[in-house]
Design a protein around this motif. Structure first.
Motif, PDB file in Angstrom:
ATOM      1  N   ARG A  58      -7.486  -2.670  -5.790  1.00 49.81           N
ATOM      2  CA  ARG A  58      -6.823  -1.428  -6.175  1.00 49.81           C
ATOM      3  C   ARG A  58      -5.458  -1.329  -5.499  1.00 49.81           C
ATOM      4  O   ARG A  58      -5.257  -1.804  -4.382  1.00 49.81           O
TER       5      ARG A  58
ATOM      6  N   THR B 152      -2.141   1.280  -4.395  1.00 50.46           N
ATOM      7  CA  THR B 152      -1.836   2.665  -4.051  1.00 50.46           C
ATOM      8  C   THR B 152      -0.377   2.968  -4.371  1.00 50.46           C
ATOM      9  O   THR B 152       0.505   2.103  -4.222  1.00 50.46           O
TER      10      THR B 152
ATOM     11  N   ALA C  62      -4.540   9.601  -0.928  1.00 52.62           N
ATOM     12  CA  ALA C  62      -5.517   8.531  -1.132  1.00 52.62           C
ATOM     13  C   ALA C  62      -6.018   8.471  -2.565  1.00 52.62           C
ATOM     14  O   ALA C  62      -6.564   7.446  -2.993  1.00 52.62           O
TER      15      ALA C  62
ATOM     16  N   ALA D 194      -4.262  -0.891  -1.720  1.00 54.87           N
ATOM     17  CA  ALA D 194      -4.963   0.313  -1.275  1.00 54.87           C
ATOM     18  C   ALA D 194      -6.011   0.026  -0.212  1.00 54.87           C
ATOM     19  O   ALA D 194      -6.275   0.872   0.635  1.00 54.87           O
ATOM     20  N   GLU D 195      -6.625  -1.127  -0.258  1.00 55.10           N
ATOM     21  CA  GLU D 195      -7.731  -1.417   0.653  1.00 55.10           C
ATOM     22  C   GLU D 195      -7.484  -2.750   1.344  1.00 55.10           C
ATOM     23  O   GLU D 195      -7.508  -3.793   0.711  1.00 55.10           O
TER      24      GLU D 195
ATOM     25  N   ASP E 250      -7.457  -4.690   5.611  1.00 57.63           N
ATOM     26  CA  ASP E 250      -7.601  -4.572   7.056  1.00 57.63           C
ATOM     27  C   ASP E 250      -6.256  -4.179   7.659  1.00 57.63           C
ATOM     28  O   ASP E 250      -5.288  -4.938   7.543  1.00 57.63           O
TER      29      ASP E 250
ATOM     30  N   GLU F 229      -1.085  -4.114   3.796  1.00 57.35           N
ATOM     31  CA  GLU F 229      -0.874  -3.478   2.504  1.00 57.35           C
ATOM     32  C   GLU F 229      -0.150  -4.379   1.519  1.00 57.35           C
ATOM     33  O   GLU F 229       0.187  -3.968   0.421  1.00 57.35           O
TER      34      GLU F 229
END
Length: 473
Positions: free
Chosen positions: A15, A17, A23, A221-222, A224, A257
């Motif tokens: 996904r 962002t 969020a 979006a996801e 570490d 990101e």
């Protein structure tokens, strides 16, 4: 010995962002996300983006007409299952784009075509004339943000060099303008102006324009938050060059990101060549990794990443592994991964037979993108290309032809399951802001490294300061 292979894994589409704080502003489809939420860096890019122009004599109006198209709306005529309607530059990026001040528009001398025709080296004539025009505009640098250069088919003889001359007009101009920190966009008559699907052209040029102006369309979006990803590529200069033959090119040091608009590059002196591939000494690899970490820390308030993954297309020699480990000793985990693009493996999806029975049958759609097939502790196959669910009404297969081949991931250092290695590669394949596709066939660490290596070898001096990738797009 057995013919059985390991059970495969599948990872869902990453996904993206589109807002630093909200969020909920996430999408797997990059273009759909832009239309729903606007770009990630909305409000942080100069408004309007000012365009300077260079064109052949009497043809400046063709660039102005093209710029007007960017402000219009176009329905897609191809890739309708993926490509949304182009709604205009303002509606997509929340800012204006217009021509720069009157003195920022140059039409070249009408004698250029004749001089190119009469010269045995037309590429030299053309490159010189364009660079002189760029130097003229450079004196008004505060009055524009990007230069559009119209490249007609009548200049075709100057696109590449003569036999034995390693010259490419696009890369030559990028090398010269990157050194000046000036972003340019080539607008070719046989491509941007002639391509029939205007929505596709506008999406590609619009994304490039926004990014070259300093914008960030989307991020991952996801991921570490303490992970970093580095891509390494080597450029080889022409044998008749008076510069060192090899250039080590470290592509963007990407953070969690997927953001990485800078890279470091320098001439490598301690290089060994095996099977036409260059490999660094321990000290050279230590040097490039140290500079890469310095670049990361500068962007992250002095913080060192907890984990680092390094990608390159060739294997990591023992001395290169030692250099990496020495430079990255403060990181908890280090993975050195070779990304092999040309592999002989293929795969097809087998479904349960509609007639019943234990034997399956070949599915109508290819292997899903995100499929991972381990080949052992150190190797795995990853399908970067394949069927994707959630893009259109049904399954979406980018390109809609051929049997997708996987890439091969070879881990030369690091341990543990393949999950994070595969997830990050798939996610980074969606971070090319110079493309309107859902994903690239390679993680952006490798894709950008290829571009950088191709252009950097043509630069007259590398210097020690980091470069922003937007000048090389």
């Amino acid at each position: 010995m057995t013919s059985e292979i390991s059970p495969h894994l599948w990872f869902p589409e990453a996904r993206l962002t589109f807002h630093p704080d909200r969020a909920s502003d996430v999408e797997i489809h990059p273009l759909r996300g832009l239309l729903r939420f606007g770009p990630y860096s909305s409000g942080l890019v100069p408004d309007p983006i000012r365009i300077a122009t260079i064109a052949p004599a009497g043809e400046g109006h063709r660039l102005y007409a093209f710029m007007k198209e960017l402000a219009q709306e176009f329905e897609p005529t191809e890739r309708k299952d993926y490509l949304p309607k182009w709604q205009g530059f303002r509606a997509t990026f929340n800012l204006e784009m217009r021509g720069a001040a009157k003195g920022c528009h140059i039409e070249l001398d009408a004698r250029l075509a004749g001089e190119m025709k009469d010269s045995p080296t037309p590429h030299v004539i053309l490159a010189d004339r364009l660079l002189r025009a760029i130097q003229t505009l450079e004196m008004r640098r505060e009055e524009f943000d990007i230069i559009f250069i119209y490249v007609p088919l009548s200049w075709k003889s100057g696109f590449v060099g003569t036999k034995g001359d390693d010259f490419d007009l696009h890369d030559h101009l990028k090398a010269a303008t990157a050194a000046r920190r000036i972003p340019i966009q080539l607008v070719r008559e046989d491509r941007a102006l002639a391509y029939p699907d205007r929505a596709s052209v506008m999406w590609r040029i619009g994304l490039a324009l926004y990014t070259k102006a300093g914008g960030v369309p989307w991020k991952l979006a996801e991921a570490d938050p303490e992970a970093a990803y580095i891509g390494i590529s080597y450029a080889v200069r022409p044998s008749d060059s008076d510069k060192p033959r090899f250039v080590t090119c470290c592509s963007q040091v990407f953070d969690a990101e997927g953001a990485g608009l800078e890279f470091v590059a320098y001439d490598a002196h301690e290089v060994e060549v095996h099977r036409d591939n260059p490999f660094l000494s321990r000290s050279e690899m230590f040097r490039v990794m140290t500079r890469s970490m310095d670049l990361y820390r500068r962007r992250h308030s002095g913080r060192t990443p907890r984990s680092v993954t390094v990608h390159k297309t060739t294997e990591f020699q023992p001395q290169e592994i030692d250099g990496c480990m020495e430079a990255l000793h403060l990181c908890e985990t280090v993975d050195l991964v070779q990304v092999v693009e040309d592999v002989g493996w293929r795969g097809v999806r087998v479904e349960r037979s509609r007639q019943g029975g234990s034997k399956g049958e070949v599915a109508r759609y290819p292997v899903s993108r995100g499929t991972l097939l381990p080949l052992g502790d150190r190797e795995s196959l990853l399908w970067m290309h394949g069927d994707v669910v959630g893009i259109g009404r049904g399954a979406y297969f980018q390109g809609s032809r051929s049997t997708p081949r996987p890439i091969r991931l070879v881990r030369h250092a690091g341990h543990g399951p393949w999950d994070q290695t595969a997830r990050s590669a798939l996610a980074l394949a969606k971070m090319n802001w110079n493309n309107d596709a859902l994903y690239d066939p390679l993680p952006v660490t490798m894709g950008y490294a290829k571009v950088l290596a191709r252009v950097v070898k043509r630069m007259s001096g590398l210097g020690s300061a980091p470069y922003q990738f937007r000048f090389f797009m």
